[in-house]
Design an enzyme around this catalytic site. Structure first.
Site, PDB file in Angstrom:
ATOM      1  CG  HIS A 271       5.133  28.186 -17.558  1.00 38.58           C
ATOM      2  ND1 HIS A 271       6.383  27.598 -17.592  1.00 38.58           N
ATOM      3  CD2 HIS A 271       5.313  28.444 -15.915  1.00 38.58           C
ATOM      4  CE1 HIS A 271       7.012  27.422 -16.692  1.00 38.58           C
ATOM      5  NE2 HIS A 271       6.560  27.841 -15.488  1.00 38.58           N
TER       6      HIS A 271
ATOM      7  CG  HIS B  70       4.047  30.893 -12.496  1.00 40.58           C
ATOM      8  ND1 HIS B  70       3.838  29.913 -11.837  1.00 40.58           N
ATOM      9  CD2 HIS B  70       5.175  31.055 -13.196  1.00 40.58           C
ATOM     10  CE1 HIS B  70       5.064  29.287 -11.950  1.00 40.58           C
ATOM     11  NE2 HIS B  70       5.498  29.753 -12.591  1.00 40.58           N
TER      12      HIS B  70
HETATM   13  P1  AMP Z   1       8.404  27.423 -13.155  1.00 41.69           P
HETATM   14  O1  AMP Z   1       9.502  27.216 -11.958  1.00 41.69           O
HETATM   15  O2  AMP Z   1       8.204  28.772 -13.572  1.00 41.69           O
HETATM   16  O3  AMP Z   1       8.925  26.552 -14.207  1.00 41.69           O
HETATM   17  O4  AMP Z   1       7.206  26.743 -12.643  1.00 41.69           O
HETATM   18  C1  AMP Z   1       6.502  25.435 -13.115  1.00 41.69           C
HETATM   19  C2  AMP Z   1       5.498  25.214 -12.129  1.00 41.69           C
HETATM   20  O5  AMP Z   1       4.713  24.189 -12.765  1.00 41.69           O
HETATM   21  C3  AMP Z   1       5.598  25.087 -10.730  1.00 41.69           C
HETATM   22  O6  AMP Z   1       4.947  26.036 -10.070  1.00 41.69           O
HETATM   23  C4  AMP Z   1       5.066  23.514 -10.469  1.00 41.69           C
HETATM   24  O7  AMP Z   1       4.420  23.403  -9.333  1.00 41.69           O
HETATM   25  C5  AMP Z   1       4.198  23.456 -11.566  1.00 41.69           C
HETATM   26  N1  AMP Z   1       3.736  21.944 -12.276  1.00 41.69           N
HETATM   27  C6  AMP Z   1       4.820  20.924 -12.302  1.00 41.69           C
HETATM   28  N2  AMP Z   1       4.393  19.912 -12.593  1.00 41.69           N
HETATM   29  C7  AMP Z   1       2.952  20.199 -12.759  1.00 41.69           C
HETATM   30  C8  AMP Z   1       1.867  19.238 -13.266  1.00 41.69           C
HETATM   31  N3  AMP Z   1       2.143  17.951 -13.595  1.00 41.69           N
HETATM   32  N4  AMP Z   1       0.699  19.995 -13.360  1.00 41.69           N
HETATM   33  C9  AMP Z   1       0.443  21.397 -12.903  1.00 41.69           C
HETATM   34  N5  AMP Z   1       1.477  21.976 -12.504  1.00 41.69           N
HETATM   35  C10 AMP Z   1       2.808  21.489 -12.500  1.00 41.69           C
END
Ligand code: AMP
Length: 134
Positions: free
Chosen positions: A98, A100
């Protein structure tokens, strides 16, 4: 065990969707660095960046561009951070590719918290040679 993003893509848990097509989904991050923090999520669950084929990656980046423009025009942010946490050591929490897109404002006081280092004499040249790609 499916990732949280697979569950969102499959409709098993809710999310705030901004966009969807055959290969990606854009949602709002549930714990934003700044409000409007969005995630462009590949529908195929590639755990890390290098597993995603180039064409698909190019598509994800083109959608990230649209998200950036929308955040600027709607929220009036002054810039964005566009980043991919790539593998556990980088802080990646969800092993499902993903991107950001984080709205940023002048003097918002946010930072990555990185501590910058210095090279010893001649070290940068040697390392550049080792890492050279062509
Ligand atoms: P990463 O550390 O790059 O894997 O980022 C994962 C991101 O997903 C974090 O910024 C979390 O806040 C976000 N996240 C986790 N669960 C959810 C959810 N159910 N809906 C939306 N974002 C989420």
């Amino acid at each position: 065990m499916p990732t949280v993003f697979e569950m969102i893509i499959n409709g098993d848990i809710p999310s705030t969707k901004l966009y969807e097509d055959e290969s990606c989904l854009v949602i709002l991050d549930i714990n934003p660095v700044e409000k409007g923090h969005a995630l462009v999520i590949a529908k195929k669950p590639y755990p890390v960046f290098t597993q995603c084929p180039d064409e698909e990656l190019a598509h994800l980046m083109s959608i990230a561009k649209k998200v950036d423009l929308k955040l600027r025009s709607t929220l009036g942010c002054d810039g964005t951070n566009i980043l991919i946490n790539n593998d556990e050591a980088s802080g990646q929490e969800i092993a499902h590719l993903h991107i950001h897109i984080i709205p940023r404002y002048k003097n918002d006081g946010q930072n990555f918290g990185f501590v910058k280092q210095k090279y010893e004499d001649g070290e940068i040249k040697k390392l550049g040679e080792k890492l050279c790609l062509n």
